[in-house]
Design an enzyme around this catalytic site. Sequence first.
Site, PDB file in Angstrom:
ATOM      1  N   PHE A 119     -45.050  14.178  52.211  1.00  0.00           N
ATOM      2  CA  PHE A 119     -43.608  13.935  52.731  1.00  0.00           C
ATOM      3  C   PHE A 119     -43.003  15.369  53.400  1.00  0.00           C
ATOM      4  CE2 PHE A 119     -42.451  10.352  49.656  1.00  0.00           C
ATOM      5  CZ  PHE A 119     -43.394   9.538  50.184  1.00  0.00           C
ATOM      6  N   TYR A 173     -43.921  16.106  47.839  1.00  0.00           N
ATOM      7  CA  TYR A 173     -42.813  16.199  48.929  1.00  0.00           C
ATOM      8  C   TYR A 173     -42.104  17.525  48.974  1.00  0.00           C
ATOM      9  CZ  TYR A 173     -38.010  14.367  50.398  1.00  0.00           C
ATOM     10  OH  TYR A 173     -36.960  13.713  51.176  1.00  0.00           O
ATOM     11  N   CYS A 174     -42.119  17.900  50.337  1.00  0.00           N
ATOM     12  CA  CYS A 174     -41.562  19.439  50.831  1.00  0.00           C
ATOM     13  C   CYS A 174     -42.468  20.575  50.263  1.00  0.00           C
ATOM     14  CB  CYS A 174     -40.174  19.546  50.132  1.00  0.00           C
ATOM     15  SG  CYS A 174     -39.245  20.855  51.006  1.00  0.00           S
ATOM     16  N   VAL A 175     -41.811  21.401  49.308  1.00  0.00           N
ATOM     17  CA  VAL A 175     -42.644  22.479  48.952  1.00  0.00           C
ATOM     18  C   VAL A 175     -43.839  21.934  47.868  1.00  0.00           C
ATOM     19  CG1 VAL A 175     -40.929  22.776  46.898  1.00  0.00           C
ATOM     20  CG2 VAL A 175     -42.680  24.506  47.548  1.00  0.00           C
ATOM     21  N   GLY A 228     -45.470  19.170  48.581  1.00  0.00           N
ATOM     22  CA  GLY A 228     -46.557  18.910  49.421  1.00  0.00           C
ATOM     23  C   GLY A 228     -47.252  20.106  49.584  1.00  0.00           C
TER      24      GLY A 228
END
Length: 569
Positions: free
Chosen positions: A335, A306-308, A310
Amino acid sequence: MTDQHAEPPRLEELQHWTWVLGRAQQMMLEHGYGAMQAGPMAAWGDPTAFARASADFWADTMKLWQRFLDPEAAAGEPEPRELSSDRRFKAPQWRDNPVFDFLRQSYFLIADHMLRGVDSLEGVDPRHKEQLRFATKGFIDAISPSNFPATNPVVVERIIETRGENLLKGLSNMLGDMARGQMTQVDSSGFELGRNIAATPGKVVHRTDLYELIQYSPTTDQVFGVPLIIFPPWINRFYILDLTPEKSFIKWAVDQGLTVFVVSWKSADATMKDVVWDDYVERGQIDAIDTVRNLLGVDSVHTIGYCVAGTTLAATLAVLAARGQADKVKSATFFTAQVDFSEAGDLSLFVTDEQLEFIRSISAEGFLDGRYMAATFNLLRGRELIWNYVTNNYLLGDDYPPFDLLHWNADVTNLPARWHLSYLTDLYRDNRLVVPGALSIGGTPIDLTRIETPAYIQAGKEDHIAPAASVWKLNTHLNGPVRFVLAGSGHIAGVVNPPSARKYQYWTCDAPAESLDAFVASARETAGSWWPDWIEWIAAQDAGKVPPTGPRKPGKALGDAPGEYVKLR
């Protein structure tokens, strides 16, 4: 309550507000003229451009005065959408009282012309122009008449109703926030970790000085053979994916028959002053992957970043591929994750030499206080995340709402300073992750084009942190099969959207698309949550099932979920 038949303003009041608003408009115009001569607006080049802008401004101003002096003449004219839909001015008092109505419309007029002035600049570096526009929007939001007690009719009424006690309560709220160094947005007293938030049953089965690994108890008669590891961003607490049970992605995934593990990162302190990106890959994600494989005796795992996390997962996959270990990961789900930061949105506007030096100066102990990042994210949406609370909590003296998402948002984490600075420079500023071999982990060069792992990429249509156009670029750097899904809403609500909520929608496209625009043009819209689409995709990777016995149930444990690291401040 508002009296619909209140007496019209006295002549003296109209004269006063005429002077105030006229003087404000004159000051704005004079400021623009001075900036044109001394600053970036000199790049307009054409001296008639300012004259045209001035003429347009005064022409629109005269139209506004005409509507104010002769409201019946404009009675049938619909309001522009930006006026009628702005939640700051939704209260009927802004329209019922002619003075406040004029003040509202005058504010929009000035705001519109300020932004048009920035957009009209020529010969200015595009990045600098975006910085100017962002700063201008922030200034416009700050000077809104809704932010001041004398120019907000709702606040004026509240002062009269409470005989000023709302201002005392608001002052108390403000002083409390100043003492904490963080703006309060929520009443957190009703939330307790492990009881009604982050409450999915599970155990901490592994702990390092960087993270805890939580394994959740199965709830189905059969489970998928390939387990799932979720890597949340260490910028926030992991339980964004385990809010109240109705919203919990983790609980939902367990109920779909997945053996779910989640990484709970440690909030940085002085002991983590030497932690860099290599640590989050080697001692974080790869270590967690190997730990789960060993615990369950499986060859591979599904992963979510998710985000960083990811962004980091992409680097992890590239490292594993370079080392001949790509088969450790069966699939990768991203994500709202970016790898190409050439269109990274407004957050990139904060990556300047001055900001980087400022971060160094406030991170002398080796970590960045999480309140700094919280303030930065608030600035990205200042109207909703700053000024909304100034009005409600400081001026109106309203009680804070109990809201699980805002409780999580206020639960900040600290960041290792060395990692954060290198992340901002190497990725946001220099965009090196997408250059094969420009970065390396543990001596292994990163080349995203070597990744052949099946990938599911989710982006948020209204994401202001990881814009959909930026997330889309991940498609162009992976060489395995990819399913791209565009979800309604933004960075959080676009992800945390359980099927039971029946909110938003998502778009998919089975045909190849060369760009996000091409994807949108041919995509199929589906109402509701994208989660069911994802679980179908997971099942298509490997639908084999096994009984939830033996190591599939958390055994010898270091404690109950949600663990200890999530509680560290």
